[in-house]
Write a protein that holds these residues in place. Structure first.
Motif, mmCIF file in Angstrom:
data_model
loop_
_atom_site.group_PDB
_atom_site.id
_atom_site.type_symbol
_atom_site.label_atom_id
_atom_site.label_comp_id
_atom_site.label_asym_id
_atom_site.label_seq_id
_atom_site.Cartn_x
_atom_site.Cartn_y
_atom_site.Cartn_z
ATOM 1 N N THR A 91 11.937 6.978 2.812
ATOM 2 C CA THR A 91 11.915 7.693 1.531
ATOM 3 C C THR A 91 10.778 8.711 1.503
ATOM 4 N N ALA A 92 9.616 8.311 2.022
ATOM 5 C CA ALA A 92 8.468 9.215 2.039
ATOM 6 C C ALA A 92 8.716 10.429 2.922
ATOM 7 N N LEU A 93 9.471 10.267 4.005
ATOM 8 C CA LEU A 93 9.709 11.361 4.938
ATOM 9 C C LEU A 93 10.970 12.148 4.621
ATOM 10 N N ASN A 94 11.755 11.671 3.686
ATOM 11 C CA ASN A 94 13.050 12.304 3.444
ATOM 12 C C ASN A 94 13.155 12.915 2.056
ATOM 13 N N THR A 151 0.852 -1.184 0.000
ATOM 14 C CA THR A 151 0.000 0.000 0.000
ATOM 15 C C THR A 151 0.886 1.232 0.000
ATOM 16 N N ASP A 152 0.409 2.283 -0.605
ATOM 17 C CA ASP A 152 1.143 3.540 -0.697
ATOM 18 C C ASP A 152 1.148 4.202 0.674
ATOM 19 N N PHE A 153 2.328 4.364 1.275
ATOM 20 C CA PHE A 153 2.409 4.879 2.643
ATOM 21 C C PHE A 153 1.874 6.304 2.725
ATOM 22 N N VAL A 154 2.229 7.158 1.790
ATOM 23 C CA VAL A 154 1.758 8.548 1.821
ATOM 24 C C VAL A 154 0.245 8.584 1.700
ATOM 25 N N ASP A 155 -0.304 7.792 0.802
ATOM 26 C CA ASP A 155 -1.752 7.720 0.645
ATOM 27 C C ASP A 155 -2.408 7.159 1.901
ATOM 28 N N PHE A 156 -1.759 6.195 2.525
ATOM 29 C CA PHE A 156 -2.283 5.620 3.766
ATOM 30 C C PHE A 156 -2.381 6.691 4.855
ATOM 31 N N ILE A 157 -1.352 7.514 5.005
ATOM 32 C CA ILE A 157 -1.375 8.570 6.025
ATOM 33 C C ILE A 157 -2.480 9.569 5.711
ATOM 34 N N LEU A 203 2.326 2.904 16.723
ATOM 35 C CA LEU A 203 2.275 2.023 15.556
ATOM 36 C C LEU A 203 3.165 2.558 14.440
ATOM 37 N N LEU A 204 3.101 3.868 14.213
ATOM 38 C CA LEU A 204 3.920 4.459 13.164
ATOM 39 C C LEU A 204 5.394 4.479 13.547
ATOM 40 N N ALA A 205 5.685 4.590 14.843
ATOM 41 C CA ALA A 205 7.085 4.553 15.277
ATOM 42 C C ALA A 205 7.723 3.204 14.975
ATOM 43 N N GLN A 206 6.927 2.153 14.931
ATOM 44 C CA GLN A 206 7.456 0.821 14.632
ATOM 45 C C GLN A 206 8.013 0.739 13.211
ATOM 46 N N ILE A 207 7.447 1.520 12.300
ATOM 47 C CA ILE A 207 7.822 1.390 10.881
ATOM 48 C C ILE A 207 8.704 2.533 10.408
ATOM 49 N N MET A 208 9.177 3.371 11.322
ATOM 50 C CA MET A 208 9.937 4.546 10.920
ATOM 51 C C MET A 208 11.222 4.202 10.169
ATOM 52 N N ARG A 209 11.775 3.043 10.399
ATOM 53 C CA ARG A 209 13.027 2.688 9.734
ATOM 54 C C ARG A 209 12.826 1.808 8.503
ATOM 55 N N VAL A 210 11.586 1.574 8.123
ATOM 56 C CA VAL A 210 11.320 0.875 6.875
ATOM 57 C C VAL A 210 11.734 1.782 5.720
ATOM 58 N N GLU A 211 12.384 1.231 4.746
ATOM 59 C CA GLU A 211 12.960 2.029 3.669
ATOM 60 C C GLU A 211 11.915 2.879 2.959
ATOM 61 N N LEU A 212 10.741 2.303 2.684
ATOM 62 C CA LEU A 212 9.707 3.058 1.986
ATOM 63 C C LEU A 212 9.231 4.242 2.804
ATOM 64 N N LYS A 221 6.782 15.281 1.546
ATOM 65 C CA LYS A 221 7.346 14.868 2.829
ATOM 66 C C LYS A 221 6.936 15.804 3.975
ATOM 67 N N VAL A 222 6.868 17.112 3.714
ATOM 68 C CA VAL A 222 6.507 18.046 4.776
ATOM 69 C C VAL A 222 5.067 17.815 5.205
ATOM 70 N N GLU A 223 4.183 17.702 4.221
ATOM 71 C CA GLU A 223 2.775 17.469 4.532
ATOM 72 C C GLU A 223 2.584 16.136 5.248
ATOM 73 N N THR A 224 3.285 15.110 4.776
ATOM 74 C CA THR A 224 3.170 13.784 5.417
ATOM 75 C C THR A 224 3.693 13.828 6.848
ATOM 76 N N THR A 225 4.804 14.496 7.049
ATOM 77 C CA THR A 225 5.371 14.597 8.396
ATOM 78 C C THR A 225 4.405 15.298 9.344
ATOM 79 N N ARG A 226 3.817 16.385 8.878
ATOM 80 C CA ARG A 226 2.874 17.119 9.734
ATOM 81 C C ARG A 226 1.678 16.247 10.091
ATOM 82 N N LYS A 227 1.222 15.451 9.144
ATOM 83 C CA LYS A 227 0.077 14.572 9.429
ATOM 84 C C LYS A 227 0.450 13.482 10.415
ATOM 85 N N ILE A 228 1.668 12.946 10.291
ATOM 86 C CA ILE A 228 2.110 11.921 11.235
ATOM 87 C C ILE A 228 2.179 12.496 12.641
#
Length: 1609
Positions: free
Chosen positions: A555-558, A514-520, A543-552, A563-570
């Motif tokens: 990439t979405a946060l970096n 699933t698309d992580f950005v779309d999921f958020i 739950l989201l802290a568990q996946i913070m080091r997943v490569e996908l 990335k800025v919008e996704t970070t703010r939503k997280i």
């Protein structure tokens, strides 16, 4: 182009060879004469259209009148007499006629003459319509293509000319298609559109040279548009006229007796014209969407085309089956012309298609969904694949029904499903249930697809077998989050649910499904929208802290654009919880997890730092301070307080590497010591023992720390030269068990990738095998990796079995392979590639056969393809095995195996003869080797000079020399020889020892010795081998002994060994040393057993590597259940009872004891007394099994055996609804139609899965009943499987017959709705019509309660408190009644075939006893309408609360079929056989409704498909046969839907899937139907006339004939 060229262009290439024949010109001249096309007309003369009609009349050409039409036949006969070859002349005439039709179609008088000429030639039988019509249609097609190409070329030329020259107006009455096959677009009698009609072109105004270029360009565009419109108008008119004339000709030809292949070709052309009637290249529309076609002309050719089609499908003639219209796609044309006749045809196609499609679909098929109640992967698709491809086969757990009822799948199809539709909800329901019940990762890997945004461009093509999309996965994940948040807010203790979900959430995100950005984005919308009040804790942040080091995610946060919008939503998911317990570990973690998340995001990207929460960043200092002050120096990890545990969990999110090092330091804190008992030069260091890390501490570690720990521990376990501690091994296995989705790794593959030489080290191989055999066996089964592991271990066995001296690794690998084979409960191949003889040992070959017997008998073979592989597999095993199974064993084998094995020749007599021949030599050799005075050096002499065929009798010779006195032989020499020979030779010695031992027992008895004396001597001899000197592996000897159960003394000796005090003491020591069976609960220091004490002399010998979990006693765990099986087969129930009683505590260590209990009850169902069943059940830890509360009282040995009340069975089904059947979400629809049903079925809120409505789960942090950790239920694997298999065990344990049990279940299902409805819930007085005396409405509309008779009976299930029953489910009564049917079908499908036969008999009885089916006073029309009403989906009936007995029982059968393995479907025919003879169309429809939906599933099982189809045809013969004894004659047209279904299903089977335009039925199927049709009435035979093998009457047989001719040529 001159006239002759036009003719050549319009005629088929096969006729062009005749254009220079003398008759060719004569025939053309004759036709030109009558067509008014004299020779004085120049070839290039075209008829120019005058500007208006008055000019047309004035300037009309002055032509000579042609002869009268009646003269044509005389002239033609005179011409015919001038040539000698009539066939050649006929061919030339047909060719000329075709060319003239093409040229003159738009000239009305000439077209009329051509029709007259054709009729005239037909009267003298001069036209061969079977050649003429296909050639005509081919030429018409070529002409249309030529017209289109010419028009395009002309438009292009005109465009280029206009752009390069001055603009000169082009008269609109000129043809723009000089290359057309037609002389002009409009001839005499076909007026062209007038100049003032829309689209006509007027003269352009004069353009002055001085005007600017823009006006010139605009004028050029107008001119080009005018030319294009003229081209379209002319093209459309020409094609319309040509098609109209062609249809008129076809209507003439069809009246003659054409061949089926001709009818088929005509039909295809007509359908192609209709489907593509508005194609742009036919001049249908211009770019602005305005029609250039003549509505009148279009209507004429279209109606003529429809006339042809109706004539072809006319039932009286049946030139083409109406079914061909159903699969033609005509009903799907997007732009239906405004034509009533076409609309009528399309509506009729829809009506018959819907009637036919329902026979393909099971009742309530929209509720059929995987329950994950079994560990078997059952796909809904039928794919013929090779055995080596099975492991990688994509799995389609659901399918989407097409409009024809076919099961469809594929990612492109799934992507087209609209959100919110019934198919969408069904898919999401399946995923939701999977997320709740956590099926194996192997299931997920076979159904997931990578989200499109993560795919490389090279892999952008849709996945063929996929049925889910990333949007579906995303929605299901969010639904589960919302569900858990609601559960958390209800104060329920659901930490275990969150842990299980975080494991699968990590797995899903990492897989990229699933698309992580779309999921958020969607999660924010959901939590800020409808569910804006439920986010009160930091669980989502955790739950989201568990996946913070997943490569996908990184990439979405970096680097992602958003990335800025996704970070703010997280960050927006953070919540401050001031009311939580500050000392609770979970509360501490949730309190600090936002700080951990902010710190991680800070390290990822500088551009998002401005949006971080400074307060949370500052809070991170508290984590650092705690770590520096306490955590870094903490050593007493076994006595950490709750806050320290919580803070260490927090540290695992912020400082994973220091935390990892800390854990490794804990595990090595006791230091190292040298391994004792070694030679001075063999110095080996070993880590001292400490306490393993408890599960309570490990469970809160971040996923990042767990992954780091696993890698570090693998380095210490498999790479380091230091022997690891048991604590580290145990902690490592706990890490893998605690997160089975995220942490699993295939050990052999991973070690090979890390370093290929690692597995060559004996210590590493031994450790891996021990971990797998004694800790991770259930995990591999859960993962679906048992087969792959079995192949890897087989490689080790194959490499070592002939190698001298390597006994320890070999026997451990063999024992692991035994466990793996016995754990498999699905088909498997004995070799990875499925080819060649097996590499198994003799022992493993025999165990494989036994496993196959258990699997086939207790679970069936899921896939028909496996039946083919089964025979090959058995042959592979028997090729290397000499064993023969006893008659007592074979009588319990399933017939599939028994028929193969029963004919094997027993070679035991030959083995004894071989022994007798070699006995003298063997005894002499043994005397020299084993005499007390024999020199040790003689051992090497013996090994180098003895023959292998003599060495296999070494142990037998030693036994002969002992004569009950072990002191008579040299034990040291014997032990050394057995160590020095290969494992294979030791195994051979064991098997010959058994044979010789049993032979000598018989000889001693014949000599007059008592049995007690003989067995005592045998015991003394065996004690020497197994207890005194431990020379042979006991597990292999016991297996060899019980395989000789045809000898009456073999099992006696086996029982004596199992009851030996030596063995019991060994088992006691093992149990004391091992601790409780739940090894993950052990917190104390493990005690390592000495190598020699653990493995005995033979296996330990010169080995130096210590054991971890291995033990001689543990090697017996797979053997004791097989001993019990063999004792039961030989009717030694008392002995089996004693063995179970003696070793019941020991069997608690069996990794798969739950499966053992379930399988043995199923395998011997009907052969076990009640007290023995109780003894088997006590093998389980009954307190941990979710048995029904009343279950113990029904299996109590006190009192007579009585069948439990219906309430017991209803409660059993309710438990399955609550815990196994996928729950209905608040947005899903239980009905197959929209409207009020959705409101009814969604009016109640379903409680969380596994919990009773209205209850909460306060208390300590234990897993709730609905969600246990995997390590707590490793067997069977998930809580869903545990609940379902427990219900199976309960049913199998009841002391009543299968008939009584099935009768009770069927009674519940038949009457369930009326019972629930009358419980209250606002539906008092509603009837359901299941009573046999009820008044049956004659139409579905009569199903409403208002129209029913007040005297209608209402059957209620006695003894059930229905109100409580409904409230315990959390569903409405309508929903619950439908789901109980699904639960009952699922449960019955898990039971042995004995129950299936009873279900078929009971279902037949219920249907037969339906009074209105036997009512002779009812007309066929009333019965037909009644059946249609009675066979509604129960979810439809639930709308009006009017379910029927037949509807419920058929829905039960369909739910049962959908869960049944394919092999067991063979028994379904009993239902119809019990309903025969069928005497009415109503009963015929019932039969087709029951069995019809099975046929698509059987499409890859040719034999079973034929059998089922034959059965349905026989029921048709019962009603419509020539000698049928029906109550009243019935017209064949009443079963048009059944006829259509037969056509469709054989095409489906012939295609092996969804029907395509190229699909054809198999010839043998056509032959089968043809034979059955011979017994039918002529009118019904006529409807099936194309389902025969005669190419002269069947379009399908003719198609096969043409294919054969093509392939031959």
């Amino acid at each position: 182009m001159d006239q002759s060229q036009r003719i050549v262009a319009a005629t088929p290439s096969s006729s062009r060879s005749y254009q220079f024949h003398p008759a060719h010109a004569a025939i053309i001249d004759l036709f030109n004469l009558y067509l008014g096309r004299g020779n004085r007309q120049k070839p290039d003369e075209s008829v120019r259209e005058p500007p208006n009609k008055s000019q047309k009349r004035v300037h009309s050409p002055n032509r000579d009148l042609p002869p009268r039409n009646e003269q044509f036949i005389l002239d033609f006969e005179q011409l015919q007499s001038q040539f000698n070859d009539p066939d050649q002349l006929r061919t030339i005439t047909e060719s000329v006629l075709i060319s003239l039709v093409v040229q003159c179609s738009n000239h009305a008088p000439r077209a009329e003459f051509l029709l007259f000429a054709l009729r005239t030639l037909c009267r003298i039988s001069y036209i061969n319509w079977d050649t003429f019509l296909p050639s005509l249609l081919s030429s018409v097609s070529a002409a249309e293509a030529s017209i289109s190409q010419g028009a395009q070329a002309a438009a292009t030329a005109g465009s280029s000319a206009t752009s390069s020259q001055s603009l000169v107006p082009v008269p609109s009455n000129h043809s723009t298609n000089p290359t057309s096959l037609l002389p002009s677009a409009h001839g005499i009698g076909s007026p062209s559109p007038s100049g003032n009609e829309p689209g006509s072109v007027t003269a352009l105004p004069h353009v002055k040279p001085s005007e600017n270029g823009q006006q010139i360009a605009r004028a050029g565009l107008i001119l080009r548009e005018t030319a294009r419109r003229n081209s379209q108008r002319i093209r459309a008119a020409a094609i319309n006229c040509l098609r109209q004339l062609s249809c008129k000709i076809i209507l003439i030809g069809v009246e003659f007796n054409l061949k089926p292949v001709t009818h088929a070709e005509i039909f295809q052309y007509m359908m192609n014209w209709l489907v593509n009637w508005d194609k742009r290249d036919l001049g249908a529309e211009d770019s602005a969407g305005r029609s250039w076609r003549s509505e009148k002309t279009l209507a004429e050719w279209l109606r003529s085309c429809l006339d042809v089609i109706w004539l072809l499908v006319e039932e009286g003639a049946s030139r083409i089956p109406f079914y061909e219209l159903l699969r033609s796609g005509l009903q799907f044309i997007e732009n239906i012309p405004d034509d009533e006749a076409l609309f009528t045809l399309i509506m009729e196609i829809h009506r018959r298609r819907d009637a036919m499609a329902k026979h393909m679909l099971m009742l309530d098929q929209n509720l059929h969904c995987p329950s994950f109640g079994t560990n078997r992967i059952v796909s809904q698709i039928t794919a013929n694949v090779s055995v080596e491809s099975v492991a990688h086969l994509r799995h389609s757990p659901i399918t989407y029904p097409s409009v024809l009822g076919e099961p469809l799948y594929g990612e492109d199809l799934a992507m087209s499903i609209p959100k919110g539709s019934l198919d969408w909800e069904r898919a999401v329901r399946c995923i939701r249930h999977a997320i709740r019940t956590t099926p194996s990762p192997d299931w997920w890997k076979r159904v997931l697809v990578v989200a499109p945004c993560y795919r490389p461009s090279a892999q952008a093509t849709p996945t063929p077998g996929a049925v889910f999309t990333s949007d579906m996965i995303c929605e299901a994940i969010i639904d589960r989050i919302v569900e858990l948040l609601k559960l958390t807010n209800s104060d329920a203790n659901c930490w275990q649910e969150w842990l299980a979900f975080s494991d699968i959430f990590f797995f899903l995100i990492k897989s990229g499904c699933t698309d992580f950005v779309d999921f958020i984005d969607k999660l924010v919308l959901r939590l800020n929208g409808v569910d804006n009040h439920i986010l009160r804790t930091n669980h989502v942040t955790w739950l989201l802290a568990q996946i913070m080091r997943v490569e996908l995610v990184m990439t979405a946060l970096n680097s992602d654009a958003k990335k800025v919008e996704t970070t703010r939503k997280i960050l927006s998911f953070h919540r401050e919880d001031r009311n939580s317990d500050p000392n609770n570990p979970q509360s501490v973690l949730l309190d600090f997890v936002s700080s951990c998340q902010n710190l991680r995001i800070w390290s990822l990207s500088t551009t998002t730092r401005a949006y971080l929460n400074n307060e949370q960043l500052l809070k991170g200092k508290q984590i650092d301070e705690w770590w520096r002050n306490k955590g870094e120096h903490m050593m007493d990890y076994m006595n950490m307080d709750d806050r320290s545990i919580g803070m260490f969990w927090v540290v695992s999110y912020t400082m994973a590497q220091p935390a990892c090092e800390k854990v490794m330091n804990w595990l090595s804190s006791a230091g190292r010591a040298e391994l004792s008992g070694l030679q001075p030069n063999d110095r080996v260091m070993m880590t001292q023992e400490v306490n393993p890390l408890p599960m309570s501490l490990l469970s809160g570690f971040s996923m990042n720390l767990c992954l780091k720990l696993a890698l570090q521990m693998e380095e210490a376990l498999f790479v380091s030269q230091v022997v690891p501690s048991i604590a580290m091994v145990e902690t490592y296995t706990r890490l893998l068990l605690i997160s089975p989705h995220s942490m699993f790794r295939s050990h052999f593959s991973q070690l090979a990738q890390r370093n290929a030489s690692l597995l060559s080290k004996p210590g590493v191989t031994l450790l891996v095998l021990e971990i797998l055999n004694y800790r991770l066996l259930p995990l591999y089964r859960y993962q679906g990796k048992s087969k792959i592991l079995m192949y890897d271990v087989t490689k080790i066995i194959s490499a070592l079995k002939g190698k001298r001296g390597d006994h320890r690794i070999f026997r451990l690998a063999e024992n692991l392979c035994m466990n793996l084979i016995l754990s498999l409960r699905d088909f498997f191949s004995v070799k990875r590639d499925g080819k060649g003889p097996t590499e198994f040992t003799e022992t493993l070959n025999r165990i494989t056969i036994m496993t196959l017997a258990i699997t086939i008998k207790t679970r069936g073979i899921a896939d028909a393809d496996h039946l083919v592989y089964l025979q090959t597999m058995v042959e592979q095993i028997l090729a290397t095995s000499q064993h023969t199974w006893s008659e007592k064993t074979l009588r319990h084998f399933p017939s599939l195996l028994r028929d193969t094995l029963i004919g094997r020749v027993n070679k035991r007599g030959l083995l004894i003869q071989a022994w007798q021949q070699a006995e003298t030599t063997v005894i002499n050799q043994c005397t020299q080797l084993l005499s007390p005075s024999a020199e040790p050096a003689y051992v090497m002499t013996y090994l180098s000079h003895s023959f292998p065929q003599h060495r296999q009798y070494l142990c037998a010779g030693a036994c002969m020399l002992m004569q009950g006195h072990p002191d008579n032989i040299n034990s040291a020499n014997l032990a050394r020889v057995l160590r020095e020979v290969s494992p294979d030779e030791v195994t051979a010695n064991i098997y010959t020892l058994v044979d010789v031992l049993l032979h000598n027992v018989h000889l001693d008895l014949q000599k007059g010795h008592s049995l007690e004396e003989v067995l005592k001597k045998a015991d003394a001899n065996l004690a020497f081998f197994f207890w005194t000197h431990e020379m042979l592996p006991l597990d292999i000897f016991l297996l060899s002994l019980i395989d000789r159960d045809d000898d009456p003394h073999a099992l006696i000796i086996a029982i004596k060994l199992l009851e030996s005090q030596y063995l019991l003491e060994r088992i006691k020591q093992y149990s004391a040393n091992r601790g409780p069976p739940e090894h993950w609960l052990v917190t104390q220091v493990f005690k390592r057993n000495e190598l020699q004490k653990a493995l005995g002399n033979h296996l330990s010998w010169k080995d130096r590597y210590p054991t971890f979990f291995d033990d001689i006693a543990a090697r017996l765990l797979p053997v004791i259940p097989l001993v019990v099986y063999r004792l039961i087969e030989n009717d030694a129930l008392d002995a089996a009872y004693n063995v179970l009683g003696t070793h019941s505590l020991f069997l608690a260590y069996h990794p798969l004891r739950f499966s053992f209990v379930r399988d043995i009850l199923a395998y011997f169902y009907g052969h076990l007394p009640g007290n023995f069943v109780l003894r088997i059940l006590k093998v389980l830890d009954l307190s941990k099994i979710p048995f029904s509360e009343s279950f113990p009282q029904f299996i109590s040995p006190a009192g007579p055996a009585v069948c439990p009340p219906l309430e017991y069975f209803a409660s059993l089904l309710l438990n399955l609804v609550n815990n196994v059947i996928p729950p209905l979400s608040s947005s899903s629809n239980c009905s197959s139609r929209s409207g009020s049903m959705a409101d009814i079925l969604n009016s109640s809120a379903r409680p969380p899965h596994g919990k009773t409505a209205g209850t909460s789960q306060p208390g300590p942090a234990n897993a709730s009943e609905g969600q246990k950790a995997f390590y707590q239920i490793q067997d069977p694997g998930t809580y869903t499987q545990l609940v379902l298999e427990t219900a199976v065990i309960e049913i199998l344990s009841l002391p009543v017959s299968a008939a009584q049990i099935v009768s009770s279940l069927v009674q519940i299902i038949v009457n369930i709705q009326s019972t629930l409805i009358q419980s209250g819930n606002g539906f008092h007085g509603a009837a359901n019509g299941v009573g046999q005396g009820s008044v049956l409405p004659t139409s579905p509309s009569g199903g409403s309660t208002d129209s029913m008779s007040a005297s209608r009976s209402t059957c209620v299930i006695p003894g059930i408190n229905a109100a409580s029953f409904v409230s315990r489910s959390g569903y409405t009564c309508q929903q619950l009644s439908c789901l109980l049917i699904q639960a009952c079908g699922l449960l019955l499908a898990q039971l042995p075939p004995d129950f299936h036969m009873q279900l078929y008999l009971e279902a037949s009885r219920v249907i037969r006893e339906t009074w209105w089916l036997k009512d002779g006073k009812r007309s066929e029309g009333e019965l037909d309408s009644a059946v249609g009403y009675a066979l509604m989906d129960p979810t439809w009936a639930a709308q009006d609360n009017t379910s029927t007995a037949i509807g419920n029982i058929v829905a039960l059968l369909h739910a049962f079929f959908s869960n049944l393995p394919q092999e067991w479907l063979d028994g379904t025919h009993v239902i119809i056989k019990n309903l025969r003879p069928v005497t009415s169309v109503a009963m015929l429809r019932v039969a087709f409704r029951i069995m019809g939906p099975l046929l698509p599933r059987l499409s890859n099982t040719h034999t079973l498909f034929n059998k089922t189809l034959t059965l349905l045809l026989s029921t048709m013969v019962d009603v419509f046969g020539k000698n049928a004894q029906t109550i009243a004659p019935v017209e064949a047209s009443q079963i048009a839907d059944l006829i259509d279904f037969l056509h469709h299903i054989i095409h489906y089977e012939g295609q092996g899937g969804a029907v395509q335009t190229s699909s054809k039925p198999r010839p043998d199927i056509l032959a089968l139907i043809g034979r059955a049709a011979d017994s039918l009435r002529p009118d019904v035979q006529h409807l099936l006339s194309h389902l025969k093998t005669d190419p002269n009457s069947s379009i399908y047989a003719a198609a096969h004939q043409n294919t054969a001719k093509t392939s031959t040529s």
